[in-house]
Design a protein around this motif. Structure first.
Motif, PDB file in Angstrom:
ATOM      1  N   GLU A  84      13.680  79.192  24.721  1.00  0.00           N
ATOM      2  CA  GLU A  84      12.617  80.012  25.291  1.00  0.00           C
ATOM      3  C   GLU A  84      13.010  81.482  25.201  1.00  0.00           C
ATOM      4  OE1 GLU A  84      11.179  78.663  29.158  1.00  0.00           O
ATOM      5  OE2 GLU A  84      12.220  76.748  28.863  1.00  0.00           O
ATOM      6  N   ASN A  85      11.999  82.350  25.369  1.00  0.00           N
ATOM      7  CA  ASN A  85      12.221  83.794  25.318  1.00  0.00           C
ATOM      8  C   ASN A  85      12.794  84.193  23.956  1.00  0.00           C
ATOM      9  OD1 ASN A  85      12.108  86.404  26.291  1.00  0.00           O
ATOM     10  ND2 ASN A  85      14.087  86.304  27.311  1.00  0.00           N
ATOM     11  N   ILE A  86      12.000  83.922  22.933  1.00  0.00           N
ATOM     12  CA  ILE A  86      12.378  84.197  21.544  1.00  0.00           C
ATOM     13  C   ILE A  86      11.525  85.358  21.038  1.00  0.00           C
ATOM     14  CG2 ILE A  86      12.495  83.226  19.210  1.00  0.00           C
ATOM     15  CD1 ILE A  86      12.454  80.422  20.585  1.00  0.00           C
ATOM     16  N   TYR A  87      12.139  86.274  20.323  1.00  0.00           N
ATOM     17  CA  TYR A  87      11.363  87.375  19.754  1.00  0.00           C
ATOM     18  C   TYR A  87      10.323  86.842  18.768  1.00  0.00           C
ATOM     19  CZ  TYR A  87      14.866  90.657  21.571  1.00  0.00           C
ATOM     20  OH  TYR A  87      15.691  91.393  22.387  1.00  0.00           O
ATOM     21  N   LEU A  88       9.137  87.422  18.796  1.00  0.00           N
ATOM     22  CA  LEU A  88       8.092  87.016  17.859  1.00  0.00           C
ATOM     23  C   LEU A  88       8.556  87.171  16.414  1.00  0.00           C
ATOM     24  CD1 LEU A  88       5.201  86.075  17.315  1.00  0.00           C
ATOM     25  CD2 LEU A  88       4.460  88.464  17.549  1.00  0.00           C
ATOM     26  N   LYS A  89       9.349  88.191  16.145  1.00  0.00           N
ATOM     27  CA  LYS A  89       9.846  88.415  14.777  1.00  0.00           C
ATOM     28  C   LYS A  89      10.756  87.283  14.310  1.00  0.00           C
ATOM     29  CE  LYS A  89      13.776  91.240  16.322  1.00  0.00           C
ATOM     30  NZ  LYS A  89      14.403  92.575  16.301  1.00  0.00           N
ATOM     31  N   ASP A  90      11.228  86.449  15.240  1.00  0.00           N
ATOM     32  CA  ASP A  90      12.111  85.333  14.881  1.00  0.00           C
ATOM     33  C   ASP A  90      11.380  83.997  14.797  1.00  0.00           C
ATOM     34  OD1 ASP A  90      14.365  86.949  14.698  1.00  0.00           O
ATOM     35  OD2 ASP A  90      14.774  86.793  16.846  1.00  0.00           O
ATOM     36  N   SER A 120      -0.507  81.446  25.006  1.00  0.00           N
ATOM     37  CA  SER A 120      -0.949  82.662  25.682  1.00  0.00           C
ATOM     38  C   SER A 120      -0.705  83.838  24.744  1.00  0.00           C
ATOM     39  CB  SER A 120      -0.180  82.858  26.991  1.00  0.00           C
ATOM     40  OG  SER A 120       1.143  83.306  26.733  1.00  0.00           O
ATOM     41  N   ASN A 121      -0.962  85.044  25.232  1.00  0.00           N
ATOM     42  CA  ASN A 121      -0.735  86.242  24.429  1.00  0.00           C
ATOM     43  C   ASN A 121       0.699  86.750  24.502  1.00  0.00           C
ATOM     44  OD1 ASN A 121      -3.398  86.410  23.516  1.00  0.00           O
ATOM     45  ND2 ASN A 121      -4.050  87.457  25.390  1.00  0.00           N
ATOM     46  N   SER A 122       1.543  86.089  25.279  1.00  0.00           N
ATOM     47  CA  SER A 122       2.917  86.536  25.429  1.00  0.00           C
ATOM     48  C   SER A 122       3.708  86.262  24.145  1.00  0.00           C
ATOM     49  CB  SER A 122       3.579  85.810  26.604  1.00  0.00           C
ATOM     50  OG  SER A 122       4.962  86.121  26.658  1.00  0.00           O
ATOM     51  N   GLU A 123       4.280  87.307  23.582  1.00  0.00           N
ATOM     52  CA  GLU A 123       4.999  87.149  22.313  1.00  0.00           C
ATOM     53  C   GLU A 123       6.261  86.320  22.468  1.00  0.00           C
ATOM     54  OE1 GLU A 123       5.634  90.968  20.526  1.00  0.00           O
ATOM     55  OE2 GLU A 123       3.494  91.259  20.113  1.00  0.00           O
ATOM     56  N   ASN A 124       7.104  86.663  23.452  1.00  0.00           N
ATOM     57  CA  ASN A 124       8.399  85.989  23.593  1.00  0.00           C
ATOM     58  C   ASN A 124       8.303  84.596  24.186  1.00  0.00           C
ATOM     59  OD1 ASN A 124       9.341  88.530  22.787  1.00  0.00           O
ATOM     60  ND2 ASN A 124      11.154  88.360  24.066  1.00  0.00           N
ATOM     61  N   TRP A 125       7.237  84.330  24.958  1.00  0.00           N
ATOM     62  CA  TRP A 125       7.160  83.042  25.652  1.00  0.00           C
ATOM     63  C   TRP A 125       6.173  82.071  25.018  1.00  0.00           C
ATOM     64  CZ3 TRP A 125      10.912  81.757  28.727  1.00  0.00           C
ATOM     65  CH2 TRP A 125      11.643  82.763  29.383  1.00  0.00           C
ATOM     66  N   SER A 126       5.318  82.530  24.115  1.00  0.00           N
ATOM     67  CA  SER A 126       4.295  81.634  23.583  1.00  0.00           C
ATOM     68  C   SER A 126       4.053  81.801  22.084  1.00  0.00           C
ATOM     69  CB  SER A 126       2.981  81.826  24.341  1.00  0.00           C
ATOM     70  OG  SER A 126       2.008  80.932  23.884  1.00  0.00           O
ATOM     71  N   LEU A 127       3.768  83.008  21.655  1.00  0.00           N
ATOM     72  CA  LEU A 127       3.431  83.232  20.252  1.00  0.00           C
ATOM     73  C   LEU A 127       4.623  83.026  19.320  1.00  0.00           C
ATOM     74  CD1 LEU A 127       1.105  86.357  20.596  1.00  0.00           C
ATOM     75  CD2 LEU A 127       0.464  83.936  20.460  1.00  0.00           C
ATOM     76  N   CYS A 128       5.809  82.976  19.881  1.00  0.00           N
ATOM     77  CA  CYS A 128       7.027  82.775  19.081  1.00  0.00           C
ATOM     78  C   CYS A 128       7.127  81.351  18.526  1.00  0.00           C
ATOM     79  CB  CYS A 128       8.263  83.089  19.923  1.00  0.00           C
ATOM     80  SG  CYS A 128       8.374  82.118  21.440  1.00  0.00           S
TER      81      CYS A 128
END
Length: 199
Positions: A84-90, A120-128
């Motif tokens: 969890e808590n992963i950068y979207l770029k990764d 959700s729209n959260s990059e680190n918690w969802s879109l990643c």
């Protein structure tokens, strides 16, 4: 009928990539009780550590091999990946990690599940999370249907929010693959005399 303790946390070490607090006695106890036990492997919820390791091809493969070795060596029945808590770029390198791990798990006849959040729209918690990849390269998807509200007052897991999350994940995976993870807790919300939120 499955117990999944979080025993393995990611670290950056050339010899061992996971802090291991597993209990062999507990593994024996669970399996003697006719239940299965899956090892939960987390990324310590550290985006910088995750970025450093997943973007290094050799380290990423070593992490995959270590997960398989630990699972086999301890006689665990399955793997649960709780990154969890992963950068979207990764997102793509996380997908590559999942693909490699799943293929090796299948070679060893090991069940593999992956935890993901409700979209959700959260990059680190969802879109990643690439939900197409996770649906194709896992045996089970654990939909974390909790913590709807963390920084504001509100439900831990409201029914409409959970329904939305289930309908969304069904667009990617069939229902037999999805496990709905629900909270067995609540939060006590308080406000001070200035009507400011305190937890």
């Amino acid at each position: 009928n499955i117990i999944a303790p979080t025993w393995f946390d990611l670290k950056d070490d050339e010899k061992e990539f996971f802090i291991d607090i597993a209990s062999d006695d507990y593994i024996d106890y669970v399996q003697a009780s006719n239940k299965s036990i899956w090892g939960v492997f987390s990324n310590s919820f550290d985006p910088d550590l995750t970025n450093k390791i997943l973007n290094h091809g050799v380290k990423r493969s070593k992490v995959v091999d270590e997960i398989i070795e630990i699972t086999k060596g301890k006689g665990l029945d399955g793997i649960n990946i709780d990154f969890e808590n992963i950068y979207l770029k990764d997102r793509d390198v996380f997908s590559a990690f999942i693909k490699e791990l799943y293929c090796k798990a299948k070679e060893e006849d090991i069940i593999m599940s992956i935890d993901i959040t409700i979209l959700s729209n959260s990059e680190n918690w969802s879109l990643c999370y690439d939900r197409n990849v996770i649906a194709d390269y896992s045996d089970y998807i654990m939909l974390m249907a909790y913590d709807e509200n963390v920084s504001t007052v509100g439900s831990v897991s409201s029914i409409p929010w959970v329904e939305y999350g289930v309908k969304n994940i069904l667009e990617y995976a069939n229902s037999e693959k999805i496990v709905l993870s629900i909270p067995f807790y609540t939060r006590l919300w308080e406000v001070n005399e200035n009507n400011e939120l305190i937890k």
